[in-house]
Motif scaffolding. Structure first.
Motif, short mmCIF file in Angstrom:
data_model
loop_
_atom_site.label_atom_id
_atom_site.label_comp_id
_atom_site.label_asym_id
_atom_site.label_seq_id
_atom_site.Cartn_x
_atom_site.Cartn_y
_atom_site.Cartn_z
N LEU A 1 6.90 -3.98 -28.52
CA LEU A 1 6.31 -5.28 -28.83
C LEU A 1 6.07 -6.09 -27.55
CD1 LEU A 1 8.39 -6.32 -31.96
CD2 LEU A 1 5.92 -5.90 -31.90
N ASP A 2 4.99 -6.86 -27.56
CA ASP A 2 4.64 -7.74 -26.44
C ASP A 2 4.47 -6.97 -25.14
OD1 ASP A 2 4.83 -10.01 -28.14
OD2 ASP A 2 7.01 -10.02 -27.87
N SER A 3 4.05 -5.72 -25.26
CA SER A 3 3.82 -4.90 -24.07
C SER A 3 2.41 -4.31 -24.14
CB SER A 3 4.84 -3.75 -23.98
OG SER A 3 6.14 -4.26 -23.88
N LYS A 4 1.90 -3.94 -23.00
CA LYS A 4 0.61 -3.26 -22.96
C LYS A 4 0.52 -2.40 -21.71
CE LYS A 4 -2.07 -6.86 -20.60
NZ LYS A 4 -3.27 -7.72 -20.66
N LEU A 5 -0.40 -1.46 -21.77
CA LEU A 5 -0.65 -0.55 -20.66
C LEU A 5 -2.14 -0.55 -20.39
CD1 LEU A 5 0.44 1.90 -18.88
CD2 LEU A 5 -0.28 3.34 -20.77
N THR A 6 -2.53 -0.66 -19.12
CA THR A 6 -3.96 -0.63 -18.79
C THR A 6 -4.27 0.57 -17.91
OG1 THR A 6 -3.59 -2.14 -16.93
CG2 THR A 6 -4.33 -3.10 -19.02
N ILE A 7 -5.37 1.23 -18.23
CA ILE A 7 -5.79 2.44 -17.53
C ILE A 7 -7.25 2.27 -17.13
CG2 ILE A 7 -6.12 4.94 -17.69
CD1 ILE A 7 -4.04 4.90 -19.96
N LEU A 8 -7.55 2.53 -15.86
CA LEU A 8 -8.93 2.54 -15.39
C LEU A 8 -9.37 4.00 -15.28
CD1 LEU A 8 -11.32 0.78 -14.37
CD2 LEU A 8 -10.47 1.19 -12.06
N GLN A 9 -10.41 4.35 -16.01
CA GLN A 9 -10.90 5.73 -16.00
C GLN A 9 -12.22 5.82 -15.22
OE1 GLN A 9 -11.83 7.41 -19.84
NE2 GLN A 9 -12.22 9.46 -19.02
N LEU A 10 -12.24 6.71 -14.24
CA LEU A 10 -13.45 7.03 -13.49
C LEU A 10 -13.77 8.49 -13.73
CD1 LEU A 10 -12.17 4.53 -11.92
CD2 LEU A 10 -13.41 5.37 -9.93
N SER A 11 -14.99 8.77 -14.15
CA SER A 11 -15.34 10.15 -14.48
C SER A 11 -16.74 10.49 -14.01
CB SER A 11 -15.25 10.35 -16.01
OG SER A 11 -15.27 11.72 -16.35
N ASP A 12 -16.94 11.77 -13.69
CA ASP A 12 -18.28 12.32 -13.42
C ASP A 12 -19.05 11.53 -12.36
OD1 ASP A 12 -18.77 14.52 -15.70
OD2 ASP A 12 -17.60 12.88 -16.54
N LEU A 13 -18.40 11.29 -11.25
CA LEU A 13 -19.06 10.60 -10.14
C LEU A 13 -20.16 11.46 -9.52
CD1 LEU A 13 -19.02 8.08 -8.26
CD2 LEU A 13 -17.38 9.32 -6.83
N HIS A 14 -19.93 12.75 -9.44
CA HIS A 14 -20.91 13.69 -8.87
C HIS A 14 -21.36 13.30 -7.47
CE1 HIS A 14 -21.45 16.45 -12.27
NE2 HIS A 14 -21.24 15.39 -13.03
N ASN A 15 -20.40 12.80 -6.69
CA ASN A 15 -20.62 12.45 -5.29
C ASN A 15 -21.58 11.28 -5.10
OD1 ASN A 15 -19.69 13.20 -2.64
ND2 ASN A 15 -21.74 13.90 -2.16
N LYS A 16 -21.86 10.54 -6.15
CA LYS A 16 -22.74 9.37 -6.03
C LYS A 16 -21.98 8.24 -5.33
CE LYS A 16 -25.89 6.45 -8.70
NZ LYS A 16 -27.04 6.78 -7.84
N VAL A 17 -22.71 7.42 -4.58
CA VAL A 17 -22.11 6.32 -3.83
C VAL A 17 -22.68 5.01 -4.35
CG1 VAL A 17 -21.79 5.31 -1.54
CG2 VAL A 17 -21.83 7.80 -1.80
N PHE A 18 -21.79 4.07 -4.68
CA PHE A 18 -22.21 2.77 -5.17
C PHE A 18 -21.90 1.71 -4.12
CE2 PHE A 18 -21.68 5.28 -8.98
CZ PHE A 18 -22.75 4.88 -9.78
N GLY A 19 -22.93 1.20 -3.46
CA GLY A 19 -22.74 0.26 -2.37
C GLY A 19 -22.37 1.00 -1.10
N VAL A 20 -22.32 0.28 0.00
CA VAL A 20 -21.98 0.90 1.29
C VAL A 20 -20.56 1.45 1.20
CG1 VAL A 20 -21.68 0.51 3.76
CG2 VAL A 20 -23.53 -0.67 2.52
N ASP A 21 -20.43 2.75 1.40
CA ASP A 21 -19.13 3.42 1.35
C ASP A 21 -18.38 3.08 0.07
OD1 ASP A 21 -17.20 5.17 2.26
OD2 ASP A 21 -16.13 3.65 3.41
N ASN A 22 -19.12 3.00 -1.03
CA ASN A 22 -18.54 2.75 -2.37
C ASN A 22 -17.81 1.40 -2.48
OD1 ASN A 22 -19.15 4.84 -4.31
ND2 ASN A 22 -18.03 6.25 -2.99
N GLU A 23 -18.27 0.41 -1.73
CA GLU A 23 -17.65 -0.91 -1.78
C GLU A 23 -17.66 -1.49 -3.20
OE1 GLU A 23 -15.92 -2.77 0.10
OE2 GLU A 23 -16.03 -1.71 2.01
N THR A 24 -18.75 -1.25 -3.93
CA THR A 24 -18.86 -1.80 -5.29
C THR A 24 -17.78 -1.22 -6.19
OG1 THR A 24 -21.25 -1.91 -4.94
CG2 THR A 24 -20.46 -2.27 -7.18
N LEU A 25 -17.54 0.08 -6.07
CA LEU A 25 -16.48 0.71 -6.86
C LEU A 25 -15.11 0.20 -6.46
CD1 LEU A 25 -17.21 4.53 -7.38
CD2 LEU A 25 -16.73 2.81 -9.12
#
Length: 288
Positions: A57-81
């Motif tokens: 009770l009164d607890s939670k767990l948070t998970i950030l999932q990153l999948s299937d990047l395929h070497n793509k880059v978002f922003g300079v050196d992935n700064e956005t990610l």
């Protein structure tokens, strides 16, 4: 004279109609191209919630999932990610396969990304995808991310305590390329605790009738990558045309769910449409 004037008016009207149709066509092309560019290159954070009475009770767990990047880059050196990882402030980060493409020969961008992610959050876990196994330098890549403090769950499990939440995090190598060993992965798992299985491919459900996990986190499908209104996904790996299990939440048993993240990158064709790139921020709390 009247006939000549009439023909001239008809030509002017026809020219005007053709011009407006051409303008309309160009606007449609520009609009569709802009949408495809945004969906392919600007990712969103997909927020979802699950509930379980295995969470205190009164607890939670948070998970950030990153999948299937395929070497793509978002922003300079992935700064956005990286900025998104910081803002998410998740308890756990999971990388559910295909960080690279099978043709990737320079791992610099991905190695830099995972280095910076583990500097933000030490609880980073990885399972392999079919593109890791299809790459000529599989072992070098796996060793590289392990050296950068990512925990590799290759048919293994680990027990974690986050606050007053105890959970099992189980990982299998890619099922699409038949590298998984589910029995080995679950060998030491206490089912009394909330259990999450990381499996790059959701096709693991086709290979095993009963999987003792409360939640399965997958990727692989890219959500179909290209979708159409009313129709949905056109094609997905392992499922062929018009797949049913393309992305999102699927109830697979009593209080048991599969979540398929549609991922960040692309393969085959470098385009997404009506299926924006995404990461997922997952919150698990006490059952309502």
């Amino acid at each position: 004279m009247a006939n000549k004037l009439k023909k001239q008016k008809h030509k002017v009207a026809h020219f005007g109609k053709t011009r407006y149709m051409w303008i309309f066509g160009m606007l449609c092309v520009i609009g569709l191209s802009t949408k495809a560019y945004i969906d392919t290159n600007i990712f969103k954070v997909n927020r979802i919630e699950f509930y379980s009475n295995k969470i205190p009770l009164d607890s939670k767990l948070t998970i950030l999932q990153l999948s299937d990047l395929h070497n793509k880059v978002f922003g300079v050196d992935n700064e956005t990610l990286i900025d998104t990882v910081k803002q998410a402030n998740a308890d756990i980060i999971v990388l559910t396969g295909d960080l690279i493409d099978r043709g990737t020969n320079d791992f610099g961008h991905v190695f830099s990304l995972v280095e910076r992610i583990t500097a933000i959050n030490p609880n980073v876990f990885f399972v392999s995808g079919n593109h890791e196994w299809g790459n000529a330098s599989t072992e070098a890549f796996i060793e590289g991310i392990e050296q950068r403090n990512v925990t590799i769950l290759n048919n293994q499990s680990t027990e974690l305590t986050v606050g007053n939440v105890t959970l099992n995090l189980v990982g299998v190598d890619d099922a699409a390329t038949k590298h998984e060993d589910l029995n080995l992965a679950f060998a030491n798992v206490d089912q009394a605790s909330y259990t999450i299985l990381l499996s790059h491919s959701p096709s693991i459900l086709d290979r095993y009738r009963a999987i003792p996990a409360d939640l399965i986190l997958s990727g692989h499908t890219h959500g179909g990558q290209v979708r159409l209104p009313l129709i949905g996904a056109l094609v997905a790996p392992d499922e062929g045309f018009f797949p049913e299990m393309d992305k999102g939440i699927f109830e697979i048993g009593v209080n048991q769910f599969l979540y398929i993240d549609s991922g960040l990158g692309t393969s085959m064709a470098p385009i997404r449409f009506l299926n924006q790139s995404q990461v997922s921020l997952i919150e698990i709390s006490r059952e309502k």
